[in-house]
Design an enzyme around this catalytic site. Structure first.
Site, PDB file in Angstrom:
ATOM      1  N   SER A 152      -3.742   6.114 -90.625  1.00  0.00           N
ATOM      2  CA  SER A 152      -3.007   6.342 -91.873  1.00  0.00           C
ATOM      3  C   SER A 152      -2.534   5.022 -92.455  1.00  0.00           C
ATOM      4  O   SER A 152      -2.282   4.055 -91.726  1.00  0.00           O
ATOM      5  CB  SER A 152      -1.787   7.237 -91.606  1.00  0.00           C
ATOM      6  N   TYR A 165       5.444   8.092 -86.798  1.00  0.00           N
ATOM      7  CA  TYR A 165       4.099   8.387 -87.298  1.00  0.00           C
ATOM      8  C   TYR A 165       3.289   7.107 -87.472  1.00  0.00           C
ATOM      9  O   TYR A 165       2.130   7.008 -87.053  1.00  0.00           O
ATOM     10  CB  TYR A 165       4.238   9.142 -88.620  1.00  0.00           C
ATOM     11  N   LYS A 169      -0.111   6.008 -85.518  1.00  0.00           N
ATOM     12  CA  LYS A 169      -1.341   5.839 -86.288  1.00  0.00           C
ATOM     13  C   LYS A 169      -1.931   4.439 -86.108  1.00  0.00           C
ATOM     14  O   LYS A 169      -3.152   4.264 -86.096  1.00  0.00           O
ATOM     15  CB  LYS A 169      -1.078   6.131 -87.765  1.00  0.00           C
TER      16      LYS A 169
END
Length: 302
Positions: A152, A165, A169
């Site tokens: 991401s 997150y 990622k």
């Protein structure tokens, strides 16, 4: 010539909706037999039901394809291993793995509980590790494999409120870098996909996004290339709204600095160290050390 996956078996995690569903449908449409994995939980990872995966399997079968549903949590290696065993038992092979399953538990780092940090890393990073480990030996024995990690821009470049997150990622990029090296001799190609799409995971951003341009199916063509016969390896492919770009981790030419005033010299010459002209994309981690040793030898010989 049309890109086909006839005879191939693909596992797509988190395929009950959003990007995973589009990936699974597209692979099936082009001839692959697909394991549709989805825990069926909420966006934060709570709950679970096989219903979402079964619905996608029904879509594939209605269109004349072959698929099987699986509700294993990617965080449970034993369950993941059973999923792979079931695919091997039914179809005798696993050629493609799309690590797409994910969750969100967004908060600023100051307000985030460590459990929420660990859980997001466990799903995204360890989930991909578990699935990849379960298929790795099968792919090595077959001398063929295509694996995609879903990274991401939040990991590559950061995003407010997504430290957990983003960390997970970016870790997937590191995993991809090494596995692509280790898998090369067995034609196992490992890549990362960084999607921009409107899914359940991004629904809170809806008012700020041009949703008509950000449908998940606009990302899937990039995924299909990354798992095709002619796929690249060690690629970070960004995709969204019909746009496709590559992201790179680069190393600048930098400078050689030594001596008692080295800290001051680093500060004084930081613009030179940061200058991106002539930067390289290293083939492996050892390249950094070689670049630095070359600078040192040049300085001593000069």
């Amino acid at each position: 010539m049309a890109m086909r996956f006839d005879g191939r078996v693909a596992i797509v995690t988190g395929a009950g909706g959003g990007l995973g569903r589009e990936h699974a449908l597209a692979l099936a449409q082009r001839g692959a037999r697909v394991v549709v994995n989805d825990l069926g939980g909420a966006r934060d990872g709570s709950g679970g039901s096989a219903t979402a995966a079964e619905a996608v399997v029904a879509e594939i079968e209605a269109a004349g394809g072959e698929a099987m549903a699986n509700a294993a949590s990617v965080t449970d290696f034993a369950a993941v291993q059973s999923m792979v065993d079931a695919a091997m038992s039914r179809w005798g092979r696993v050629d493609i793995l799309v690590n797409n399953a994910g969750v969100l538990r967004d908060k600023t780092f100051a307000k985030m509980e460590l459990e929420d940090f660990r859980f997001v890393v466990d799903v995204h990073l360890m989930g991909a590790v578990n699935c990849t480990k379960a298929v790795w030996d099968h792919m090595r024995e077959a001398n063929f494999g295509r694996i995609v990690m879903t990274t991401s821009s939040s990991g590559l470049y950061g995003n407010f409120g997504q430290s957990n997150y983003g960390a997970a990622k970016m870790a997937l990029v590191g995993l991809m870098q090494t596995l692509s090296i280790e898998g090369a001799k067995n034609d196992i190609r490992v890549n990362c996909l960084a999607p921009t799409a409107h899914t359940r995971m991004t629904e809170d951003l809806g008012a700020r996004l041009p949703l008509d341009l950000l449908e998940p199916e606009m990302v899937t063509p990039g995924l299909l290339h990354l798992v095709s016969e002619d796929a690249p390896s060690r690629c970070i492919l960004a995709a969204g709204a019909g746009g496709f770009e590559r992201a790179y981790i680069t190393l600048t030419k930098g400078a050689w600095i030594a001596g008692e005033d080295a800290p001051e010299q680093v500060a004084a010459r930081f613009a030179e160290i940061s200058d991106r002209s002539g930067e390289i994309v290293p083939e492996m981690g050892a390249a950094q050390g070689m670049v630095e040793l070359t600078k040192a030898q040049t300085a001593h010989n000069g």
